[in-house]
Design a protein around this motif. Structure first.
Motif, mmCIF file in Angstrom:
data_model
loop_
_atom_site.group_PDB
_atom_site.id
_atom_site.type_symbol
_atom_site.label_atom_id
_atom_site.label_comp_id
_atom_site.label_asym_id
_atom_site.label_seq_id
_atom_site.Cartn_x
_atom_site.Cartn_y
_atom_site.Cartn_z
ATOM 1 N N ASN A 61 0.824 -1.212 0.000
ATOM 2 C CA ASN A 61 0.000 0.000 0.000
ATOM 3 C C ASN A 61 0.859 1.262 0.000
ATOM 4 N N ASN A 62 1.881 1.252 -0.864
ATOM 5 C CA ASN A 62 2.780 2.397 -1.043
ATOM 6 C C ASN A 62 3.630 2.701 0.193
ATOM 7 N N ARG A 63 3.678 1.783 1.145
ATOM 8 C CA ARG A 63 4.550 1.935 2.307
ATOM 9 C C ARG A 63 5.677 0.905 2.206
ATOM 10 N N THR A 64 6.910 1.372 2.377
ATOM 11 C CA THR A 64 8.078 0.520 2.200
ATOM 12 C C THR A 64 8.764 0.258 3.531
ATOM 13 N N GLN A 65 9.136 -0.994 3.739
ATOM 14 C CA GLN A 65 9.865 -1.389 4.939
ATOM 15 C C GLN A 65 11.118 -2.145 4.520
ATOM 16 N N ARG A 66 12.215 -1.857 5.200
ATOM 17 C CA ARG A 66 13.510 -2.474 4.900
ATOM 18 C C ARG A 66 13.919 -3.349 6.082
ATOM 19 N N GLN A 67 14.331 -4.562 5.796
ATOM 20 C CA GLN A 67 14.763 -5.508 6.817
ATOM 21 C C GLN A 67 16.126 -6.064 6.430
ATOM 22 N N THR A 68 17.057 -6.105 7.370
ATOM 23 C CA THR A 68 18.359 -6.703 7.113
ATOM 24 C C THR A 68 18.577 -7.861 8.082
ATOM 25 N N ILE A 69 19.245 -8.907 7.594
ATOM 26 C CA ILE A 69 19.505 -10.092 8.396
ATOM 27 C C ILE A 69 20.964 -10.485 8.220
ATOM 28 N N GLU A 70 21.704 -10.477 9.311
ATOM 29 C CA GLU A 70 23.070 -10.978 9.315
ATOM 30 C C GLU A 70 23.054 -12.347 9.970
ATOM 31 N N SER A 71 23.653 -13.333 9.313
ATOM 32 C CA SER A 71 23.514 -14.713 9.762
ATOM 33 C C SER A 71 24.848 -15.441 9.712
ATOM 34 N N ASP A 72 25.046 -16.322 10.701
ATOM 35 C CA ASP A 72 26.230 -17.178 10.752
ATOM 36 C C ASP A 72 25.741 -18.595 11.006
ATOM 37 N N GLY A 73 25.999 -19.504 10.054
ATOM 38 C CA GLY A 73 25.456 -20.848 10.167
ATOM 39 C C GLY A 73 26.509 -21.931 10.044
ATOM 40 N N ALA A 74 26.225 -23.073 10.656
ATOM 41 C CA ALA A 74 27.072 -24.256 10.552
ATOM 42 C C ALA A 74 26.173 -25.445 10.274
ATOM 43 N N PHE A 75 26.529 -26.247 9.267
ATOM 44 C CA PHE A 75 25.680 -27.345 8.820
ATOM 45 C C PHE A 75 26.472 -28.644 8.775
ATOM 46 N N ASP A 76 25.976 -29.646 9.462
ATOM 47 C CA ASP A 76 26.518 -31.005 9.400
ATOM 48 C C ASP A 76 25.492 -31.836 8.642
ATOM 49 N N ARG A 77 25.717 -31.996 7.352
ATOM 50 C CA ARG A 77 24.732 -32.677 6.517
ATOM 51 C C ARG A 77 24.713 -34.179 6.779
ATOM 52 N N ALA A 78 25.865 -34.742 7.121
ATOM 53 C CA ALA A 78 25.933 -36.182 7.345
ATOM 54 C C ALA A 78 25.059 -36.602 8.528
#
Length: 262
Positions: A61-78
């Motif tokens: 509705n013509n209103r703008t919002q800005r969102q930022t996300i800083e992320s640090d991830g570790a994945f053990d797929r096995a």
């Protein structure tokens, strides 16, 4: 609240591995060959670390919002274990959030949970495919699978000379994948209008050391439409040990039972 919900849905739509089939950086390969070799290498990775910076801009509705996300991830797929720590900033306000998956359970931390559940931690049992849905590298692989790829020369990233891949990603396939993750009962229509992906690939391993994704989409929920733009930058590491363990504070996690369908 509805606008915030749409922003979170956008993140879910994104939130934006160890083979040795490559050659020297100066070796020329066409886009199709580079695509195949990179897909195979990404699929073979057993564990990795990833840092990401995401910017989401939504207009309702013509209103703008800005969102930022800083992320640090570790994945053990096995062993299907992961840990993600995030800082989410909206309208100048930052909030910490964490996600852990281990022992076939999901644990989430957010200060917002305290008022609803009496604890900042909640836990829920998960299905067999849940880990794959959260796996950052699998998501990047899905983009590359459904794309037309060209090579863009070489660039040095953190001291490594890399091969640049430029991917024009299929919008319909991306929309279908996001809708499948959201589920048929979500009440959301997600229409991706443009996706562009770039990967900086180590030619000795065919694994990406860096990736960026830019996406435009229209999201409709409860009759309201939001226009979204999303820009993600990711950096991958493959030669560090991945250890996932819950902090002591997670002992207070409130069980929500079995709330995931996959």
């Amino acid at each position: 609240m509805r606008r915030r919900t749409l922003a979170l849905i956008a993140l879910l739509g994104m939130v934006v591995l160890a083979g040795c089939s490559g050659g020297a950086t100066t070796e020329k390969v066409d886009g199709s060959q580079a695509q195949s070799e990179t897909l195979a290498a990404m699929d073979a990775v057993e564990s990795y670390h990833v840092t990401s910076n995401t910017t989401i801009v939504q207009t309702v509705n013509n209103r703008t919002q800005r969102q930022t996300i800083e992320s640090d991830g570790a994945f053990d797929r096995a062993d299907q274990r992961l840990q993600i720590n995030q800082t989410v900033s909206v309208s100048g306000m930052a909030q910490q959030a964490s996600v852990y998956v281990l022992n076939e359970s999901l644990y989430e931390y957010s200060p917002a949970y305290a008022s609803q559940y009496g604890s900042e931690w909640v836990t829920v049992e998960i299905g067999d495919s849940f880990f794959d849905q959260q796996d950052t590298l699998s998501r990047q692989r899905a983009f590359l699978t459904n794309a037309s790829v060209t090579t863009g020369g070489t660039e040095t990233v953190d001291g490594t000379e890399t091969r640049l891949l430029e991917a024009d990603v299929d919008e319909d396939a991306t929309s279908d994948q996001i809708m499948a993750r959201l589920g048929a009962g979500s009440g959301v229509e997600y229409d991706v209008t443009n996706v562009e992906q770039r990967l900086w690939v180590d030619p000795d391993t065919d694994r990406p050391v860096k990736s960026t994704v830019s996406m435009n989409a229209t999201v409709t929920q409860a009759g309201q439409t939001a226009d979204l733009t999303m820009d993600i930058e990711l950096a991958f590491e493959y030669d560090r040990d991945v250890s996932v363990s819950l902090p002591e504070a997670a002992d207070s996690a409130v069980s929500l039972g079995n709330k995931t369908s996959s």
